[in-house]
Motif scaffolding. Structure first.
Motif, PDB file in Angstrom:
ATOM      1  N   ALA A 142      12.642  -6.178   7.569  1.00 34.98           N
ATOM      2  CA  ALA A 142      13.285  -5.509   6.438  1.00 34.98           C
ATOM      3  C   ALA A 142      12.297  -5.233   5.307  1.00 34.98           C
ATOM      4  O   ALA A 142      12.446  -4.263   4.556  1.00 34.98           O
ATOM      5  CB  ALA A 142      14.448  -6.348   5.924  1.00 34.98           C
ATOM      6  N   PHE A 143      11.280  -6.101   5.175  1.00 35.09           N
ATOM      7  CA  PHE A 143      10.315  -5.953   4.096  1.00 35.09           C
ATOM      8  C   PHE A 143       9.228  -4.917   4.387  1.00 35.09           C
ATOM      9  O   PHE A 143       8.503  -4.510   3.483  1.00 35.09           O
ATOM     10  CB  PHE A 143       9.630  -7.300   3.809  1.00 35.09           C
ATOM     11  CG  PHE A 143      10.392  -8.198   2.893  1.00 35.09           C
ATOM     12  CD1 PHE A 143      11.138  -7.678   1.849  1.00 35.09           C
ATOM     13  CD2 PHE A 143      10.370  -9.573   3.065  1.00 35.09           C
ATOM     14  CE1 PHE A 143      11.844  -8.507   0.999  1.00 35.09           C
ATOM     15  CE2 PHE A 143      11.064 -10.421   2.213  1.00 35.09           C
ATOM     16  CZ  PHE A 143      11.814  -9.873   1.178  1.00 35.09           C
ATOM     17  N   VAL A 144       9.080  -4.526   5.654  1.00 27.18           N
ATOM     18  CA  VAL A 144       7.935  -3.705   6.064  1.00 27.18           C
ATOM     19  C   VAL A 144       7.752  -2.438   5.217  1.00 27.18           C
ATOM     20  O   VAL A 144       6.666  -2.209   4.673  1.00 27.18           O
ATOM     21  CB  VAL A 144       8.027  -3.357   7.563  1.00 27.18           C
ATOM     22  CG1 VAL A 144       7.045  -2.245   7.927  1.00 27.18           C
ATOM     23  CG2 VAL A 144       7.729  -4.595   8.398  1.00 27.18           C
ATOM     24  N   PRO A 145       8.785  -1.572   5.060  1.00 26.01           N
ATOM     25  CA  PRO A 145       8.575  -0.347   4.281  1.00 26.01           C
ATOM     26  C   PRO A 145       8.205  -0.627   2.822  1.00 26.01           C
ATOM     27  O   PRO A 145       7.375   0.082   2.241  1.00 26.01           O
ATOM     28  CB  PRO A 145       9.927   0.375   4.370  1.00 26.01           C
ATOM     29  CG  PRO A 145      10.634  -0.248   5.519  1.00 26.01           C
ATOM     30  CD  PRO A 145      10.154  -1.654   5.582  1.00 26.01           C
ATOM     31  N   ILE A 146       8.827  -1.659   2.241  1.00 22.51           N
ATOM     32  CA  ILE A 146       8.555  -1.977   0.836  1.00 22.51           C
ATOM     33  C   ILE A 146       7.129  -2.467   0.669  1.00 22.51           C
ATOM     34  O   ILE A 146       6.385  -1.998  -0.197  1.00 22.51           O
ATOM     35  CB  ILE A 146       9.530  -3.053   0.323  1.00 22.51           C
ATOM     36  CG1 ILE A 146      10.970  -2.603   0.508  1.00 22.51           C
ATOM     37  CG2 ILE A 146       9.267  -3.376  -1.126  1.00 22.51           C
ATOM     38  CD1 ILE A 146      11.972  -3.679   0.225  1.00 22.51           C
ATOM     39  N   LEU A 147       6.740  -3.434   1.503  1.00 28.87           N
ATOM     40  CA  LEU A 147       5.407  -4.028   1.373  1.00 28.87           C
ATOM     41  C   LEU A 147       4.317  -3.007   1.681  1.00 28.87           C
ATOM     42  O   LEU A 147       3.278  -2.989   1.015  1.00 28.87           O
ATOM     43  CB  LEU A 147       5.281  -5.241   2.293  1.00 28.87           C
ATOM     44  CG  LEU A 147       6.334  -6.350   2.118  1.00 28.87           C
ATOM     45  CD1 LEU A 147       5.939  -7.580   2.921  1.00 28.87           C
ATOM     46  CD2 LEU A 147       6.512  -6.705   0.655  1.00 28.87           C
ATOM     47  N   LEU A 148       4.553  -2.172   2.684  1.00 26.94           N
ATOM     48  CA  LEU A 148       3.574  -1.137   3.018  1.00 26.94           C
ATOM     49  C   LEU A 148       3.384  -0.181   1.846  1.00 26.94           C
ATOM     50  O   LEU A 148       2.257   0.181   1.497  1.00 26.94           O
ATOM     51  CB  LEU A 148       4.022  -0.369   4.257  1.00 26.94           C
ATOM     52  CG  LEU A 148       3.103   0.777   4.709  1.00 26.94           C
ATOM     53  CD1 LEU A 148       1.715   0.256   5.048  1.00 26.94           C
ATOM     54  CD2 LEU A 148       3.712   1.512   5.903  1.00 26.94           C
ATOM     55  N   GLY A 149       4.495   0.195   1.210  1.00 29.03           N
ATOM     56  CA  GLY A 149       4.412   1.085   0.054  1.00 29.03           C
ATOM     57  C   GLY A 149       3.648   0.447  -1.093  1.00 29.03           C
ATOM     58  O   GLY A 149       2.845   1.113  -1.772  1.00 29.03           O
ATOM     59  N   ILE A 150       3.863  -0.856  -1.325  1.00 29.71           N
ATOM     60  CA  ILE A 150       3.158  -1.555  -2.406  1.00 29.71           C
ATOM     61  C   ILE A 150       1.669  -1.661  -2.095  1.00 29.71           C
ATOM     62  O   ILE A 150       0.818  -1.429  -2.973  1.00 29.71           O
ATOM     63  CB  ILE A 150       3.759  -2.958  -2.627  1.00 29.71           C
ATOM     64  CG1 ILE A 150       5.197  -2.841  -3.124  1.00 29.71           C
ATOM     65  CG2 ILE A 150       2.923  -3.759  -3.619  1.00 29.71           C
ATOM     66  CD1 ILE A 150       5.925  -4.163  -3.226  1.00 29.71           C
ATOM     67  N   VAL A 151       1.340  -1.974  -0.839  1.00 27.17           N
ATOM     68  CA  VAL A 151      -0.072  -2.083  -0.450  1.00 27.17           C
ATOM     69  C   VAL A 151      -0.780  -0.745  -0.606  1.00 27.17           C
ATOM     70  O   VAL A 151      -1.908  -0.676  -1.110  1.00 27.17           O
ATOM     71  CB  VAL A 151      -0.195  -2.587   1.007  1.00 27.17           C
ATOM     72  CG1 VAL A 151      -1.641  -2.493   1.494  1.00 27.17           C
ATOM     73  CG2 VAL A 151       0.286  -4.022   1.113  1.00 27.17           C
ATOM     74  N   ILE A 152      -0.121   0.338  -0.183  1.00 27.10           N
ATOM     75  CA  ILE A 152      -0.723   1.666  -0.297  1.00 27.10           C
ATOM     76  C   ILE A 152      -0.911   2.062  -1.754  1.00 27.10           C
ATOM     77  O   ILE A 152      -1.945   2.621  -2.150  1.00 27.10           O
ATOM     78  CB  ILE A 152       0.140   2.708   0.445  1.00 27.10           C
ATOM     79  CG1 ILE A 152       0.102   2.458   1.956  1.00 27.10           C
ATOM     80  CG2 ILE A 152      -0.332   4.121   0.134  1.00 27.10           C
ATOM     81  CD1 ILE A 152       1.055   3.332   2.747  1.00 27.10           C
ATOM     82  N   SER A 153       0.088   1.778  -2.584  1.00 24.48           N
ATOM     83  CA  SER A 153       0.058   2.219  -3.987  1.00 24.48           C
ATOM     84  C   SER A 153      -0.741   1.287  -4.893  1.00 24.48           C
ATOM     85  O   SER A 153      -1.425   1.746  -5.817  1.00 24.48           O
ATOM     86  CB  SER A 153       1.486   2.340  -4.523  1.00 24.48           C
ATOM     87  OG  SER A 153       2.246   3.251  -3.777  1.00 24.48           O
ATOM     88  N   TYR A 154      -0.667  -0.029  -4.641  1.00 25.32           N
ATOM     89  CA  TYR A 154      -1.243  -0.989  -5.591  1.00 25.32           C
ATOM     90  C   TYR A 154      -2.291  -1.928  -4.983  1.00 25.32           C
ATOM     91  O   TYR A 154      -3.035  -2.569  -5.728  1.00 25.32           O
ATOM     92  CB  TYR A 154      -0.127  -1.846  -6.209  1.00 25.32           C
ATOM     93  CG  TYR A 154       0.976  -1.044  -6.841  1.00 25.32           C
ATOM     94  CD1 TYR A 154       0.779  -0.377  -8.051  1.00 25.32           C
ATOM     95  CD2 TYR A 154       2.228  -0.943  -6.231  1.00 25.32           C
ATOM     96  CE1 TYR A 154       1.799   0.359  -8.633  1.00 25.32           C
ATOM     97  CE2 TYR A 154       3.256  -0.210  -6.810  1.00 25.32           C
ATOM     98  CZ  TYR A 154       3.034   0.436  -8.006  1.00 25.32           C
ATOM     99  OH  TYR A 154       4.051   1.164  -8.583  1.00 25.32           O
ATOM    100  N   GLY A 155      -2.325  -2.047  -3.655  1.00 22.49           N
ATOM    101  CA  GLY A 155      -3.295  -2.929  -3.017  1.00 22.49           C
ATOM    102  C   GLY A 155      -2.726  -4.305  -2.702  1.00 22.49           C
ATOM    103  O   GLY A 155      -1.696  -4.722  -3.233  1.00 22.49           O
TER     104      GLY A 155
END
Length: 574
Positions: free
Chosen positions: A76-89
């Motif tokens: 469930a966290f995958v899309p959220i965490l991926l977006g944060i990693v891409i945007s903020y590291g």
């Protein structure tokens, strides 16, 4: 016998420990490949998923509100965490996870766990299905062995990226993925107690090493070696600017983590006939997510599939979750060097299967077939999750659900003019008795059914005032079936009271429930109406109303709305 402060170990025995030990080991075997897979899908190194399963897994089991909950990284966290990693590291992901942990802790302390259950089912199914689509499609590149793929935050951009690199398809990756997928499907049929995902990964990894050595991307070739120890304690870089920047993503992590963990706890309750403590569960989740980032771990929550596996394996206490975490730690120490040989194509079917299982497809189709307002909420939430973001999807889904709820509640309101039915022995007041030739111009009685809230309050006022064409001496409002009133309902009821009083009419209220009477008193409406004008039964109010009418005005009236009307007519004739 063991007994901790939690009370969840009461009656614990050596036999209980054996059951927890076995179930913990089984869940640990399931958790290892999933932890690495979820970490990679989230855009971070696989060992970070392992760290999360160890630290968060142990803390959630010890401190949470469910005896059987297994915590760790989830799909469930995958899309959220991926977006944060891409945007903020990655470094900022740790800070966002820490902030989310604090939010979850505060939610538990202030006993907000009960609020999670008010999120409508179409919204949760909609965003869960949307997340499943994102996870599934996110593994297409690894399944096909595409090269030069760049991950994007938006679904459309990722689909374009895949489409633009289809010319780099690796046949060996496809064969590896199909091998893993086939073994995963066959293992439960031949060996029901053996985790299919683990067997699939091992078999496909061995096959790739023997037949396709150097031709398939592996964890080692992509991410390097996995250290066989926990990372050293480290504090994320915390600044006011970063906190402000990450407050939104952290809130999404906290909300989804709370929803996911409590849903998992509810599933566990259903399987074991037990009862979890929702606020304590949030506190446990919060503490786990506060501590885990200091060791490089990503956000964690309750994992429904692993929790169910834990129960089916015979777990009897939170100790099984602790064993699960320790087993993952032991696996990290002993077998981390071997993990570098796992092909990414072997992990793709595992995540695709996770996506398929979490898609809620049966419930999705069921709600869709209803062709109701819930169907619209479901589809919109689903589409927004896939094409925009989970934040937008949940916000819009909740707003639509509230509007739909208000519409449905407004349809429940009924305001009808009534009179006693003299043909009935009990003399009940009913709407069908009121006719143009059978009414009372001096006493108006209305039955109100349904809540007086913002969606219907104006309708209530219009129904009452528009139907009063004369200046009655008494207006009786039967409020026995009004469950509650909000501030908007209070305002419109006040308008009715003032209008009636302005006409020199007496207002009587009957049947009001204690909760409604408390609300009316708080709003000051009891004083406006008059404490003496409240009656428990309509009959008592009618007796009072009859004593207030102008009997001279009854001369010549042929309506005979009340039994007393005949007496008034006869007395004037004599």
């Amino acid at each position: 016998m063991f007994k901790f402060w939690t009370g969840r170990f009461e009656g614990y025995s050596l036999n209980s420990f054996k059951k927890d030990l076995l179930s913990g080991i089984i869940v640990g075997i399931v958790a290892v490949p999933l932890a690495m897979s979820f970490a990679i899908a989230s855009g971070v190194k696989p060992e970070y998923g392992i760290y999360t399963a160890i630290i968060a897994g142990i803390l959630i089991s010890l401190l949470g509100g469910s005896k059987y909950q297994i915590g760790g990284p989830t799909g469930a966290f995958v899309p959220i965490l991926l977006g944060i990693v891409i945007s903020y590291g990655y470094e900022n992901l740790l800070l966002a996870g820490l902030m989310a942990g604090i939010m979850l802790l505060l939610m538990g302390i202030f006993k907000l766990g009960v609020l999670i259950k008010y999120i409508p089912r179409p919204v949760t199914i909609g965003f869960t299905a949307g997340i499943a689509v994102i996870i599934f499609t996110g593994q297409i590149a690894n399944f096909l062995g595409l090269q030069g793929i760049e991950q994007h935050e938006k679904f459309i951009d990722n689909m374009k990226e895949i489409g633009g690199h289809l010319n780099t398809v690796n046949v060996f990756s496809i064969l590896t993925a199909l091998t893993c997928f086939t073994v995963m499907i066959l293992t439960p049929k031949k060996l029901p107690k053996v985790p299919g995902a683990l067997v699939g990964i091992i078999v496909s990894a061995v096959a790739a090493a023997v037949f396709f050595a150097g031709d398939v991307a592996t964890i080692g070739s992509t991410y390097g070696a996995i250290p066989n120890k926990l990372p050293e304690f480290g504090v994320p870089d915390i600044t006011l600017e970063k906190i402000t920047m990450l407050i939104g993503p952290a809130f999404v992590i906290a909300m989804l983590g709370g929803i996911e963990s409590l849903l998992s706890a509810v599933v566990a309750d259903g399987m074991t006939n037990s009862k979890h403590n929702s606020n304590r569960e949030l506190i446990g989740q919060g503490i786990a997510n506060i501590i885990t980032p200091f060791f490089g771990g990503i956000p964690a929550t309750g994992a429904i599939a692993r929790t169910a596996t834990n129960i089916k394996s015979g777990a009897v206490s939170p100790l099984s979750g602790v064993v699960h975490g320790l087993f993952v730690l032991l696996t990290l120490i002993l077998f981390a060097p071997l993990a570098i040989h796992i092909p990414l194509a072997a992990l793709a079917p595992v995540l695709m299967m996770v996506a398929w299982n979490m898609s809620e497809r049966k419930h999705f189709v069921h709600i869709l077939k209803l062709k109701s307002g819930d169907s619209i909420v479901l589809v919109i939430t689903f589409l927004l999750t896939v094409f925009t973001s989970l934040t937008t999807a949940v916000e819009v889904g909740l707003i639509l659900a509230v509007i739909l709820f208000a519409k449905r509640m407004s349809e429940m309101l009924s305001v009808s003019k009534v009179l006693p039915d003299h043909d009935s022995n009990r003399g009940k007041v009913l709407p069908h008795v009121v006719k143009p030739t059978h009414d009372c111009p001096q006493v108006n009685i209305y039955t109100v059914e349904g809540p007086l809230f913002f969606g219907v309050a104006q309708t209530f006022e219009q129904c009452i005032l528009s139907s009063i064409h004369t200046k009655p001496a008494v207006l009786i409002l039967r409020l026995g079936k009004v469950p509650f009133i909000d501030t908007t309902g209070e305002e419109y009821l006040r308008n009715v009271i003032q209008d009636i009083k302005g006409k020199g009419c007496t207002l009587l209220v009957t049947g009001a429930k204690p909760t409604l009477k408390i609300a009316l008193k708080q709003y000051g409406l009891t004083d406006e109406i008059g404490e003496q004008n409240f009656y428990p039964h309509t009959g008592e109010a009618i007796n009072r109303a009859i004593s207030c009418v102008n009997q001279n005005a009854c001369i010549g009236c042929k309506h005979y709305a009340f039994k007393e009307c005949q007496e008034f007519a006869n007395s004037h004739i004599s």
